[in-house]
Design an enzyme around this catalytic site. Structure first.
Site, mmCIF file in Angstrom:
data_model
loop_
_atom_site.group_PDB
_atom_site.id
_atom_site.type_symbol
_atom_site.label_atom_id
_atom_site.label_comp_id
_atom_site.label_asym_id
_atom_site.label_seq_id
_atom_site.Cartn_x
_atom_site.Cartn_y
_atom_site.Cartn_z
ATOM 1 N N SER A 257 0.903 -1.055 -0.032
ATOM 2 C CA SER A 257 0.040 0.172 0.006
ATOM 3 C C SER A 257 0.879 1.233 -0.087
ATOM 4 C CB SER A 257 -0.892 0.051 1.210
ATOM 5 O OG SER A 257 -1.573 1.200 1.422
ATOM 6 N N GLY A 258 0.666 2.058 -0.786
ATOM 7 C CA GLY A 258 1.489 3.247 -0.746
ATOM 8 C C GLY A 258 2.600 3.259 -1.956
ATOM 9 N N THR B 268 -1.721 2.360 -8.029
ATOM 10 C CA THR B 268 -2.699 3.162 -8.673
ATOM 11 C C THR B 268 -2.163 4.251 -9.619
ATOM 12 O OG1 THR B 268 -4.025 2.692 -6.518
ATOM 13 C CG2 THR B 268 -4.772 4.413 -8.126
ATOM 14 N N ASN C 210 -0.735 5.646 3.335
ATOM 15 C CA ASN C 210 -1.012 6.210 1.946
ATOM 16 C C ASN C 210 -2.501 7.012 2.224
ATOM 17 O OD1 ASN C 210 -1.493 7.157 -0.499
ATOM 18 N ND2 ASN C 210 -1.533 5.027 -1.510
ATOM 19 N N SER D 132 -5.313 5.642 -0.478
ATOM 20 C CA SER D 132 -5.112 4.047 -0.632
ATOM 21 C C SER D 132 -6.429 3.445 -0.980
ATOM 22 C CB SER D 132 -4.549 3.497 0.905
ATOM 23 O OG SER D 132 -4.650 2.187 0.861
ATOM 24 N N SER D 133 -6.101 2.653 -2.017
ATOM 25 C CA SER D 133 -7.117 1.924 -2.664
ATOM 26 C C SER D 133 -7.500 0.712 -1.871
ATOM 27 C CB SER D 133 -7.052 1.372 -3.979
ATOM 28 O OG SER D 133 -5.885 2.188 -4.814
ATOM 29 N N GLY E 186 -0.575 -5.770 -2.769
ATOM 30 C CA GLY E 186 0.691 -6.675 -2.799
ATOM 31 C C GLY E 186 0.510 -7.525 -1.532
ATOM 32 N N GLU F 186 0.976 -8.789 2.334
ATOM 33 C CA GLU F 186 0.845 -7.820 3.410
ATOM 34 C C GLU F 186 1.164 -8.713 4.708
ATOM 35 O OE1 GLU F 186 -2.808 -6.010 3.930
ATOM 36 O OE2 GLU F 186 -2.485 -4.519 2.641
HETATM 37 N N1 LIG Z 1 5.409 7.885 -10.315
HETATM 38 C C1 LIG Z 1 5.194 8.452 -9.207
HETATM 39 N N2 LIG Z 1 5.621 9.864 -9.234
HETATM 40 C C2 LIG Z 1 5.128 10.795 -8.282
HETATM 41 N N3 LIG Z 1 4.350 10.448 -6.944
HETATM 42 C C3 LIG Z 1 4.211 9.071 -6.885
HETATM 43 C C4 LIG Z 1 4.500 8.077 -8.055
HETATM 44 N N4 LIG Z 1 3.730 6.814 -7.665
HETATM 45 C C5 LIG Z 1 3.445 6.957 -6.557
HETATM 46 N N5 LIG Z 1 3.500 8.545 -6.146
HETATM 47 C C6 LIG Z 1 3.076 8.948 -4.605
HETATM 48 O O1 LIG Z 1 2.599 7.968 -3.807
HETATM 49 C C7 LIG Z 1 1.232 8.087 -3.395
HETATM 50 C C8 LIG Z 1 0.740 6.762 -3.102
HETATM 51 O O2 LIG Z 1 0.570 6.271 -4.613
HETATM 52 P P1 LIG Z 1 -0.565 5.096 -4.699
HETATM 53 O O3 LIG Z 1 -0.418 4.761 -6.220
HETATM 54 O O4 LIG Z 1 -1.815 5.580 -4.513
HETATM 55 O O5 LIG Z 1 -0.276 3.841 -3.956
HETATM 56 P P2 LIG Z 1 -0.997 2.397 -3.767
HETATM 57 O O6 LIG Z 1 -2.008 2.503 -5.064
HETATM 58 O O7 LIG Z 1 -0.019 1.411 -4.312
HETATM 59 O O8 LIG Z 1 -1.304 2.301 -2.538
HETATM 60 C C9 LIG Z 1 0.453 8.869 -4.446
HETATM 61 O O9 LIG Z 1 -0.385 9.597 -3.972
HETATM 62 C C10 LIG Z 1 1.588 9.671 -4.844
HETATM 63 O O10 LIG Z 1 1.996 10.940 -4.172
HETATM 64 MG MG LIG Z 2 -3.995 2.210 -4.761
#
Ligand SMILES: Nc1ncnc2c1ncn2[C@@H]1O[C@H](COP(=O)(O)OP(=O)(O)O)[C@@H](O)[C@H]1O
Ligand SMILES: [Mg+2]
Length: 1002
Positions: free
Chosen positions: A168-169, A173, A217, A220-221, A444, A446
């Protein structure tokens, strides 16, 4: 360049990686050659400390070797010659921290490290730059993966999928969004419907209803999703379809500290004051139990009201009418009100009640269009049906609260499913789909301190995905070997199937869980016991020593201990039928639609939202099989479906890594990174690669690079392949270490590094010879030049020094003369100054002395004057006294004499003759006197003080003084004091007074 390159290689001795508690792996250099059987290694760390590294003699496990520097920073981790964890970690770290490259390939996997900073690498221009390019030609990028998928879809006419996973984070996404943006940009839409815009618009909606703030995050989704983007024959987007997995429903009713519920609740509260939302009766998020448990209801840098506008716009763009939107918001608001319903326990502890005046319950019922009294009753009661009779039972406070929370979760899950269904409807196309690319954004692996049903499902999904990944990589490897006609020897790779079987096979963990759920009095503990009985022999299952309710599953990434508490409840996920029946009877069509039997809002998409309804009837009489499906069962089915889909597509893998837990930009915590690399299977990929022949060189490339190792006479051969073969056979003695393919040579791990070392040694030897000769020659030339130059320099220097000495002497002499003159002048001036000063001082001193004498003389003189005046005054006084006395005496005497004379005169006077004579004499005298006075007056009146004399004269003339003068004359008698003397005396007095008035001295 030759020198430069090989100079840097001087220091390249044998370098190794040793384990370190802080940095995970630390680089060190061997200071002494190691001989077999030795118990330790002599190492020097990078900070120059010396360390003895013990070697386990039994396993003879030597530390990992470090790759040559030339390989560090490679785009592709599998290009590393030594393929192991420290090499992978170091390469990723160097790329991330030194070059700010967040993407790296690891074979077919793209490793993406979250930079936590907006990078300028996602613009339209970058998309176009990657469009049409080959994967290896450009820097690793999510766009390169997307382009590869797009290209392969067109080339192989095969569906593709991009599997994004990570913690997560970690950026799943965001990566999935970039991939979708890439497709939307490069493919364009087939019709005027702007379908690609709609595909992108699904994101804000899904984020609003499915994302929440967690400690890891802010966005977080809390569900997994698989979006299939459909393309037509010309590979233009025509539509999309989304499947979701395992929405975290528990978040609707509970949030941990510093976490939030789903964004939509807060967005709605932020917009509560809008006139169209008056009927929702919402206030701020702090007022609602379901939104305030985490503490802080806001997220830094996020404006919920603004996001709400975006959500509404996205709904509108996807064709959800305003009226429908309001109904959706009504259902969401009703959940908040349901959470605030106050339930009062009755005294008996067995029953509860809700006040009929409870505002929140009224709002809930009104918003959902259900009957208040019914709802109030069935929130606190339940129906029990036995074979013979039906009766209504009260519930305890805890049961009521649980039932209420279950209802809230159920409503939200149904709504989530309905919205997903609606999004899918909006993205659905009637055009014929030729192919699709699926993007899977799924949580992923956990592991937490306490792991429950959710983690179990997530890890199960990851186990399946990893197995799919392994098989795929394995298959690719095999294909490559076949293509190159290399004998395929079975490569040992981690097989996840036993672990998957443990979970999903018949009488596996899930099966036993379902069984236990069916037992009316089944408990979590009984289930755990059954697991111990059944699976303790399995190598992937363990029972913790200290617990009778927990069990351990040895997953591919790590061992995870699950606590069996509430597994049954979560797996059943029941709500009471009576409550659902009330909702089914709602006046609001949307609500009735959500809960209608068999009319699942989005059958394909919401595999996660199906739920079993706790029927009042005994289990055996269950009529509707659909409702009996447990969450675990549904999840297993949806996972199978997903696997089937993925297996029919060509997968592309993106593994997102969270580099630190503080969300700091470009900060790399090696411990956390290694954890995730293990968990997401990157290291497993490396292991599979390393187990086979991981390094591959085309014959041509190999020849070009290692030509230096070939003997001169062998180079005469024109067949490069033959040269390569002969040189390799002579250099690497073990024939198992390499294989000759059709176009490539395959090497076992470490062989390229060995060849690199040989090449470097050869270069080093050659370099040393060249350096030796060149340096000798250079030194000789330099010496001659130096000698000639030195002589010239000496000549010039000496002349210069002599001239400088002469000049110095001249200057010294001149300086002495100058000094003499100058000093003389200075002494003279000083003398003059002292002299002048002395004269001045003398003058002043003398003046002072003279003035002192003068003042003394003056004082004495003044004293003399005073004395004089005092003495004269005293003398005068004495004189006047004496004169007065004399006069008195004279007077007495004269009176006596006069009396005698008078007597005689009286006698004589009696004679007339005598009297006549006397008169004549007197008159003459007066006339004389008068004349004298007039003369005197004439002289005086011309002098100062003449006025007074004049006046006196006037008096005299007028005769006023006459009596006095007569008296004087008479008193003095002839010959003693005459009148003139008296006047003189008067005049002197008068003049003195006049002079005093004028300020003159006497
Ligand atoms: N390629 C990237 N460039 C800049 N910031 C990113 C990038 N990927 C992730 N982030 C930062 O990390 C945070 C979490 O990403 P997210 O995709 O929501 O995580 P996940 O879906 O894996 O939980 C986003 O809100 C963003 O601020
Ligand atoms: Mg996500």
């Amino acid at each position: 360049w030759l020198f430069a390159e090989y100079q840097s290689r001087d220091s390249q001795c044998t370098r190794v990686w040793i384990p370190d508690p802080d940095e995970v792996w630390r680089s060190a250099e061997l200071t002494k050659d190691y001989k077999e059987g030795e118990k330790s290694l002599q190492l020097q760390l990078e900070d120059e400390t010396i360390r003895e590294y013990p070697i386990d003699v039994q396993s003879n496990q030597l530390p990992f070797l470090r790759n040559p520097d030339i390989l560090v920073g490679e785009n592709d981790l599998t290009a590393l010659s030594y393929l192991h964890e420290p090499a992978v970690l170091h390469n990723l770290k160097v790329r991330f921290l030194e070059s700010n490259h967040i993407y790296t390939y690891c074979g077919i996997v793209l490793v993406a490290i979250n930079p936590y900073e907006q990078l300028p690498i996602y613009g339209q221009d970058v998309i176009y730059a990657y469009s049409g390019q080959n994967m290896g030609d450009m820097d690793p990028h999510i766009f390169a993966v997307a382009e590869e998928a797009y290209k392969q879809m067109a080339r192989d006419e095969k569906n593709q999928s991009i599997i994004v996973s990570g913690e997560s984070g970690a950026g799943k996404t965001v990566s999935a969004k970039y991939a979708m943006r890439y497709f939307a940009t490069v493919s364009g839409s087939a019709s005027d419907t702007n379908i690609e815009e709609k595909v992108l618009a699904s994101s804000p909606i899904m984020e609003a209803i499915g994302n929440a703030k967690t400690t890891r995050n802010d966005n977080s989704s809390r569900f997994g999703k698989y979006i299939q983007i459909g393309f037509d024959k010309r590979y233009r987007i025509i539509g999309a379809n989304m499947r979701t997995y395992l929405l975290e429903k528990s978040r609707v009713v509970f949030q941990a500290d510093d976490e939030r519920n789903y964004h939509i609740f807060y967005q709605l509260c932020a917009a509560a004051s809008l006139p169209e939302f008056k009927e929702l009766a919402l206030t701020c998020a702090e007022d609602f139990f379901y939104t305030s448990q985490g503490g802080d209801t806001s997220i830094e840098g996020v404006d919920d009201a603004e996001d709400f506008e975006k959500t509404r716009q996205a709904f509108t763009l996807l064709g959800v009418r305003e009226s429908h939107q309001i109904n959706i918001f009504k259902i969401i608001a009703s959940i908040l009100h349901l959470g605030n319903v106050e339930i009062q326990a009755e005294r008996d502890g067995e029953s509860c009640s809700i006040s009929p005046k409870d505002e929140h319950l009224s709002n809930f019922c009104q918003l959902l269009g259900v009957e208040h009294s019914q709802m109030e009753h069935w929130l606190c009661h339940r129906k029990l049906v036995t074979t013979s009779e039906t009766y209504v039972k009260t519930m305890s406070l805890q049961q009521v609260v649980n039932a209420r929370n279950a209802l809230a979760k159920h409503i939200y899950a149904q709504l989530f499913g309905w919205i997903v269904g609606h999004v899918n409807k909006a993205l659905h196309t009637s055009l014929k789909q030729h192919s699709f690319i699926g993007v899977l954004d799924i949580y992923g692996f956990e592991t937490f301190d306490v792991n429950s049903f959710e983690q179990f499902c997530i890890n199960y999904a990851n186990e399946k995905l990893q197995q799919q990944f392994n098989l795929h990589v394995f298959k690719l490897e095999q294909e490559e070997y076949m293509k190159e006609q290399i004998p395929w020897t079975l490569i040992d790779f981690y097989d996840n199937q036993p672990c998957i079987d443990l979970i999903e096979a018949k009488l596996g963990i899930l099966d036993l869980l379902d069984e236990e759920c069916k037992v009316p009095k089944g408990t979590d503990q009984n289930w755990a016991q059954k697991l111990y009985d059944r699976h303790s022999g399995s190598q992937h299952f363990q029972k913790p020593r200290m617990s009778n309710t927990a069990f351990i599953v040895v997953h591919f990434a790590d061992k995870v201990e699950y606590l069996s508490d509430s597994f049954l409840e979560k797996n059943r996920d029941t709500v009471y039928e009576e409550q659902i029946n009330i909702l089914k009877a709602s006046k609001l069509p949307l609500v009735a639609d959500l809960f209608h039997d068999g009319k699942d809002s989005a059958p394909a998409a919401t595999t996660s939202s199906k739920i079993s309804v706790r029927s009042a009837r005994p289990p055996l009489k269950a009529s509707n099989k659909e409702h009996k499906k447990t969450v675990g069962h549904q999840f297993r089915t949806s996972l199978h479906l997903l696997m089937e889909t993925l297996n029919t597509t060509t997968p592309h893998y993106v593994r997102c890594i969270k580099p630190n837990d503080e969300k700091l930009p470009f900060r790399f915590d090696p411990k956390r990174a290694v954890q995730q690399l293990r968990a997401c299977g990157v290291l497993e990929t490396i292991r599979i690669s390393a187990a086979g022949y991981p390094s591959r060189w085309a014959y041509h490339d190999f020849y070009n690079r290692y030509r230096v190792l070939v003997k001169k006479k062998e180079l005469a051969n024109t067949d490069k392949k033959a040269i390569c073969k002969s040189v390799l056979e002579s250099l690497i003695k073990d024939p198992d270490k390499f294989q000759f393919g059709r176009t490539k040579i395959f090497f076992r791990a470490g062989q390229v590094a060995y060849l690199e070392k040989l090449r470097a040694d050869k270069f080093r030897a050659a370099t040393i010879t060249i350096q030796k000769t060149v340096r000798g020659w250079l030194q000789k030339v330099k010496y001659r030049r130096l000698k000639a130059a030195t002589l010239t320099l000496q000549r010039y220097c000496r002349g210069h020094l002599a001239r400088r000495l002469a000049e110095h002497m001249r200057r010294t002499r001149a300086a002495v003369v100058l000094q003499k003159q100058y000093r003389m002048r200075r002494a003279h001036q000083a003398y003059q100054r002292v002299r002048r000063a002395t004269v001045v001082i003398q003058a002043f001193a003398r003046g002072m002395f003279v003035r002192r004498i003068y003042h003394q003389v003056l004082r004495e003189h003044k004293a003399t004057i005073i004395q004089k005046h005092v003495r004269s005054w005293l003398a005068r006084r004495c004189f006047q006294r004496l004169r007065g006395a004399a006069i008195v005496i004279q007077c007495s005497f004269r009176r006596l004499k006069a009396k005698r004379e008078l007597k005689a005169l009286k006698i004589e006077a009696r004679s007339a003759e005598h009297l006549k004579r006397l008169n004549v004499g007197m008159e003459n005298k007066v006339v004389q006197l008068q004349r004298k006075i007039d003369d005197q007056v004439g002289v005086l009146s011309s002098q100062p003080g003449g006025g007074a004399v004049g006046r006196l004269h006037g008096h005299l003339k007028a005769g006023s003084l006459v009596p006095c003068s007569c008296r004087v004359l008479m008193a003095s008698g002839p010959g003693s004091c005459n009148a003139l003397e008296g006047f003189r005396c008067l005049l002197r007095k008068e003049r003195r007074r006049w002079s005093k008035g004028r300020g003159e001295t006497c």
